[in-house]
Write an enzyme that holds these catalytic residues in place. Structure first.
Site, mmCIF file in Angstrom:
data_model
loop_
_atom_site.group_PDB
_atom_site.id
_atom_site.type_symbol
_atom_site.label_atom_id
_atom_site.label_comp_id
_atom_site.label_asym_id
_atom_site.label_seq_id
_atom_site.Cartn_x
_atom_site.Cartn_y
_atom_site.Cartn_z
ATOM 1 N N ILE A 60 -14.333 -6.638 2.791
ATOM 2 C CA ILE A 60 -13.784 -7.628 3.734
ATOM 3 C C ILE A 60 -13.795 -7.102 5.175
ATOM 4 C CG2 ILE A 60 -12.384 -8.907 2.054
ATOM 5 C CD1 ILE A 60 -9.921 -7.344 3.130
ATOM 6 N N THR A 125 3.776 -8.825 -0.255
ATOM 7 C CA THR A 125 4.697 -8.105 -1.136
ATOM 8 C C THR A 125 6.122 -8.150 -0.596
ATOM 9 O OG1 THR A 125 5.272 -5.848 -1.828
ATOM 10 C CG2 THR A 125 3.914 -6.014 0.093
ATOM 11 N N ASP A 126 7.075 -7.976 -1.504
ATOM 12 C CA ASP A 126 8.479 -7.866 -1.077
ATOM 13 C C ASP A 126 8.742 -6.529 -0.375
ATOM 14 O OD1 ASP A 126 8.252 -6.202 -3.301
ATOM 15 O OD2 ASP A 126 9.976 -7.034 -4.376
ATOM 16 N N GLU A 127 7.776 -5.589 -0.503
ATOM 17 C CA GLU A 127 8.002 -4.257 0.072
ATOM 18 C C GLU A 127 8.020 -4.280 1.599
ATOM 19 O OE1 GLU A 127 5.912 -1.062 -1.931
ATOM 20 O OE2 GLU A 127 5.844 -2.196 -3.798
ATOM 21 N N TYR A 152 1.684 1.860 2.872
ATOM 22 C CA TYR A 152 1.240 0.633 2.194
ATOM 23 C C TYR A 152 2.009 -0.572 2.715
ATOM 24 C CZ TYR A 152 1.359 -3.069 -1.335
ATOM 25 O OH TYR A 152 1.343 -4.299 -1.965
ATOM 26 N N ALA A 154 3.826 -0.896 5.321
ATOM 27 C CA ALA A 154 3.652 -1.116 6.762
ATOM 28 C C ALA A 154 2.355 -1.876 7.022
ATOM 29 C CB ALA A 154 3.645 0.219 7.500
ATOM 30 N N SER A 155 1.297 -1.531 6.259
ATOM 31 C CA SER A 155 0.017 -2.229 6.481
ATOM 32 C C SER A 155 0.108 -3.672 5.987
ATOM 33 C CB SER A 155 -1.138 -1.474 5.806
ATOM 34 O OG SER A 155 -1.007 -1.516 4.400
ATOM 35 N N LYS A 156 0.851 -3.910 4.921
ATOM 36 C CA LYS A 156 1.017 -5.299 4.446
ATOM 37 C C LYS A 156 1.866 -6.091 5.446
ATOM 38 C CE LYS A 156 -0.220 -6.963 1.065
ATOM 39 N NZ LYS A 156 -1.492 -7.634 0.704
ATOM 40 N N ASN A 181 7.155 -6.759 -7.916
ATOM 41 C CA ASN A 181 6.203 -6.027 -8.772
ATOM 42 C C ASN A 181 5.762 -6.876 -9.957
ATOM 43 O OD1 ASN A 181 7.851 -3.969 -7.322
ATOM 44 N ND2 ASN A 181 6.519 -2.566 -8.443
ATOM 45 N N ASN A 182 4.460 -7.053 -10.089
ATOM 46 C CA ASN A 182 3.892 -7.790 -11.224
ATOM 47 C C ASN A 182 3.659 -6.853 -12.405
ATOM 48 O OD1 ASN A 182 1.821 -10.494 -10.028
ATOM 49 N ND2 ASN A 182 3.452 -9.525 -8.890
HETATM 50 P P1 NAD Z 1 -5.349 -4.059 -7.135
HETATM 51 O O1 NAD Z 1 -5.275 -2.751 -6.427
HETATM 52 O O2 NAD Z 1 -5.291 -4.106 -8.610
HETATM 53 O O3 NAD Z 1 -6.687 -4.828 -6.712
HETATM 54 C C1 NAD Z 1 -7.144 -4.871 -5.389
HETATM 55 C C2 NAD Z 1 -8.567 -5.446 -5.423
HETATM 56 O O4 NAD Z 1 -9.024 -5.527 -4.060
HETATM 57 C C3 NAD Z 1 -9.566 -4.558 -6.158
HETATM 58 O O5 NAD Z 1 -10.404 -5.344 -6.975
HETATM 59 C C4 NAD Z 1 -10.358 -3.895 -5.047
HETATM 60 O O6 NAD Z 1 -11.698 -3.565 -5.427
HETATM 61 C C5 NAD Z 1 -10.319 -4.975 -3.977
HETATM 62 N N1 NAD Z 1 -10.503 -4.419 -2.627
HETATM 63 C C6 NAD Z 1 -9.862 -3.366 -2.080
HETATM 64 N N2 NAD Z 1 -10.320 -3.132 -0.841
HETATM 65 C C7 NAD Z 1 -11.260 -4.091 -0.598
HETATM 66 C C8 NAD Z 1 -12.075 -4.375 0.515
HETATM 67 N N3 NAD Z 1 -12.032 -3.626 1.622
HETATM 68 N N4 NAD Z 1 -12.920 -5.430 0.436
HETATM 69 C C9 NAD Z 1 -12.983 -6.196 -0.694
HETATM 70 N N5 NAD Z 1 -12.245 -5.944 -1.775
HETATM 71 C C10 NAD Z 1 -11.384 -4.902 -1.740
HETATM 72 O O7 NAD Z 1 -4.203 -4.933 -6.487
HETATM 73 P P2 NAD Z 1 -3.264 -6.041 -7.174
HETATM 74 O O8 NAD Z 1 -2.151 -5.350 -7.846
HETATM 75 O O9 NAD Z 1 -4.088 -7.009 -7.899
HETATM 76 O O10 NAD Z 1 -2.675 -6.710 -5.847
HETATM 77 C C11 NAD Z 1 -3.303 -7.853 -5.262
HETATM 78 C C12 NAD Z 1 -2.535 -8.249 -4.024
HETATM 79 O O11 NAD Z 1 -1.174 -8.516 -4.362
HETATM 80 C C13 NAD Z 1 -2.509 -7.159 -2.944
HETATM 81 O O12 NAD Z 1 -2.646 -7.782 -1.701
HETATM 82 C C14 NAD Z 1 -1.117 -6.547 -3.087
HETATM 83 O O13 NAD Z 1 -0.658 -6.040 -1.859
HETATM 84 C C15 NAD Z 1 -0.306 -7.745 -3.547
HETATM 85 N N6 NAD Z 1 0.882 -7.409 -4.363
HETATM 86 C C16 NAD Z 1 0.727 -6.757 -5.555
HETATM 87 C C17 NAD Z 1 1.855 -6.490 -6.331
HETATM 88 C C18 NAD Z 1 1.752 -5.832 -7.680
HETATM 89 O O14 NAD Z 1 2.770 -5.655 -8.334
HETATM 90 N N7 NAD Z 1 0.571 -5.489 -8.163
HETATM 91 C C19 NAD Z 1 3.128 -6.864 -5.870
HETATM 92 C C20 NAD Z 1 3.224 -7.503 -4.629
HETATM 93 C C21 NAD Z 1 2.094 -7.794 -3.893
HETATM 94 P P1 TYD Z 2 4.722 1.466 -8.924
HETATM 95 O O1 TYD Z 2 4.271 0.872 -10.203
HETATM 96 O O2 TYD Z 2 3.871 2.504 -8.268
HETATM 97 O O3 TYD Z 2 5.011 0.255 -7.928
HETATM 98 P P2 TYD Z 2 5.769 0.259 -6.475
HETATM 99 O O4 TYD Z 2 5.837 1.628 -5.971
HETATM 100 O O5 TYD Z 2 4.854 -0.606 -5.657
HETATM 101 O O6 TYD Z 2 7.097 -0.365 -6.717
HETATM 102 O O7 TYD Z 2 6.150 2.113 -9.160
HETATM 103 C C1 TYD Z 2 7.216 1.373 -9.720
HETATM 104 C C2 TYD Z 2 8.424 2.285 -9.791
HETATM 105 O O8 TYD Z 2 8.167 3.308 -10.750
HETATM 106 C C3 TYD Z 2 8.714 3.014 -8.491
HETATM 107 O O9 TYD Z 2 10.136 3.130 -8.358
HETATM 108 C C4 TYD Z 2 8.082 4.381 -8.676
HETATM 109 C C5 TYD Z 2 8.248 4.615 -10.158
HETATM 110 N N1 TYD Z 2 7.186 5.432 -10.801
HETATM 111 C C6 TYD Z 2 7.536 6.513 -11.615
HETATM 112 O O10 TYD Z 2 8.727 6.826 -11.809
HETATM 113 N N2 TYD Z 2 6.540 7.215 -12.228
HETATM 114 C C7 TYD Z 2 5.221 6.923 -12.028
HETATM 115 O O11 TYD Z 2 4.342 7.623 -12.588
HETATM 116 C C8 TYD Z 2 4.880 5.806 -11.212
HETATM 117 C C9 TYD Z 2 3.440 5.429 -10.980
HETATM 118 C C10 TYD Z 2 5.912 5.089 -10.610
#
Ligand code: NAD
Ligand code: TYD
Length: 346
Positions: A60, A125-127, A152, A154-156, A181-182
């Site tokens: 992107i 994200t809620d972060e 992370y 901060a960039s979001k 968190n999903n």
């Molecule tokens: P992920 O890390 O599993 O997937 C990110 C995807 O983006 C990957 O397929 C990667 O190849 C692609 N990507 C990364 N950099 C790219 C670039 N420069 N150009 C094109 N593609 C690129 O992430 P996710 O967990 O599926 O999260 C998706 C979105 O949801 C993110 O924006 C994340 O900040 C947000 N989000 C995730 C969670 C969570 O719990 N996973 C919670 C809140 C918000």
């Molecule tokens: P994570 O799944 O990395 O999500 P986020 O940091 O975005 O919330 O972490 C979820 C919680 O689990 C967080 O409090 C950090 C903790 N954690 C561990 O205790 N051990 C681990 O190996 C990981 C990856 C996370």
């Protein structure tokens, strides 16, 4: 309708594309993904033959590629998932987080503006709201002040501000969701829940950071995807919506205990307490009242039941995560698509 999904080979993006094509089979979905370590086309297996699905391998941040794609395809809707998403990695090295999450978002916003998309939906994200401290009873909501604490988040936060600015100053029709968190299928096993499940299935220990008393507001990925669907169809342009789960106050220790119990493992010998994450956010809790009252959304999936289903998914799909853990999943692109550019081959 023609949609561009960015980051569709990641955890939530892949779940979103699967959901979208099965609920709106007449729509055309383009998936633009760089296939970083987190991008896994095996999460979309079965869709390659679908005429309404196209994969484009690309970054992107590559404005020429992004602009060409927008001009050629005339997308109506953009759903922007692509991001670097792992807090621990951002603490080790943050430059790619700024590139992808901030610059990449701005490049997409420009292309969306130039090509007059009907909606740019940004997944956040809620972060961005920081952390709720121990003993504090507040919840995050749409008007909570931004206070990100990791590179992370901060960039979001920066990307959210840009999205809003493109709406206010330039009139781009945007919406934002800030979710918690999903968890669920196709989750990369570097995050807590899939790491815990797969480590236990492999007979390895689960690392717990610090005291393990931190907690997250776990949201089943399908609930999240449904919220995005609703915001796309009925959400008000210019608005943000907070999306959370039903698991508030479940600590990391309790999450891992529950997983041990589901897998029939004793907790004590299955975990190791490791050095805490620097700046570790203590707690996230979401108030999802706005999306509930305005759009009628609520989470359907309770944590206990859907954690069990998630564990079953990892038990039944060992090939998927074993290939992730061994790195083999990265061969899939070449095997599936060879050297040709898949989007142009349709
Ligand atoms: P992920 O890390 O599993 O997937 C990110 C995807 O983006 C990957 O397929 C990667 O190849 C692609 N990507 C990364 N950099 C790219 C670039 N420069 N150009 C094109 N593609 C690129 O992430 P996710 O967990 O599926 O999260 C998706 C979105 O949801 C993110 O924006 C994340 O900040 C947000 N989000 C995730 C969670 C969570 O719990 N996973 C919670 C809140 C918000
Ligand atoms: P994570 O799944 O990395 O999500 P986020 O940091 O975005 O919330 O972490 C979820 C919680 O689990 C967080 O409090 C950090 C903790 N954690 C561990 O205790 N051990 C681990 O190996 C990981 C990856 C996370």
């Amino acid at each position: 309708m023609k949609l561009l999904v960015t980051g569709g080979a990641g955890f939530i993006g892949a779940n979103f594309i699967r959901y979208w094509l099965s609920n709106y089979p007449e729509d055309v979905v383009f998936n633009l993904d760089k296939l970083t370590y987190a991008g896994n086309l095996e999460s979309l297996k079965g869709l390659e033959g679908n005429e309404n699905y196209r994969f484009v391998k690309g970054d992107i941040v590559d404005s020429a590629l992004v602009n060409d794609l927008f001009q050629k395809e005339k997308f109506e809707v953009v759903v922007h998932f692509a991001a670097e998403s792992h807090v621990d990695r951002s603490i080790l090295e943050s430059s790619v987080f700024v590139k992808t999450n901030v610059l990449g978002t701005q490049i997409l916003l420009d292309a969306a503006l130039k090509n007059q998309v009907r909606r740019f939906h940004h997944i956040s994200t809620d972060e961005v709201f920081g952390a709720i401290e121990e003993g504090e009873n507040r919840k995050f909501k749409e008007d909570s002040p931004y206070a990100p604490r990791s590179p992370y988040s901060a960039s979001k936060a920066a990307s959210d501000h840009l999205v809003r600015a493109y709406h206010i100053s330039l009139g781009l029709p945007v919406t934002i969701t800030n979710c918690s968190n999903n968890y669920g299928p196709y989750h990369f096993p570097e995050k807590l829940i899939p790491l815990a499940i797969t480590n236990l299935l492999e007979g390895k220990k689960v690392p717990i950071y610090g005291s393990g008393r931190q907690s997250r507001d776990w949201l089943y990925v399908e609930d999240h995807v449904k919220a995005v669907d609703l915001v796309l169809r009925k959400g008000k342009v210019g608005e943000s919506y907070c999306v959370g789960g039903m698991s508030t106050q479940v600590t990391n220790l309790e999450v891992v205990k529950m997983i041990c119990q589901i897998l029939g493992k004793d907790f004590e010998p299955s975990v190791e307490f490791v050095k805490d994450r620097p700046g570790h956010d203590f707690k996230y809790v979401i108030d999802w009242g706005k999306i509930n009252q305005e759009l009628g959304w609520k989470p359907l999936y309770d944590f206990q039941t859907y954690l069990q289903k998630t564990v079953s998914w990892y038990r039944e799909n060992q090939d998927w995560w074993k290939r992730v853990k061994s790195g083999q999943y990265q061969d899939y692109y070449l095997k599936q698509y060879g050297e040709r550019q898949p989007a142009l081959s349709h």
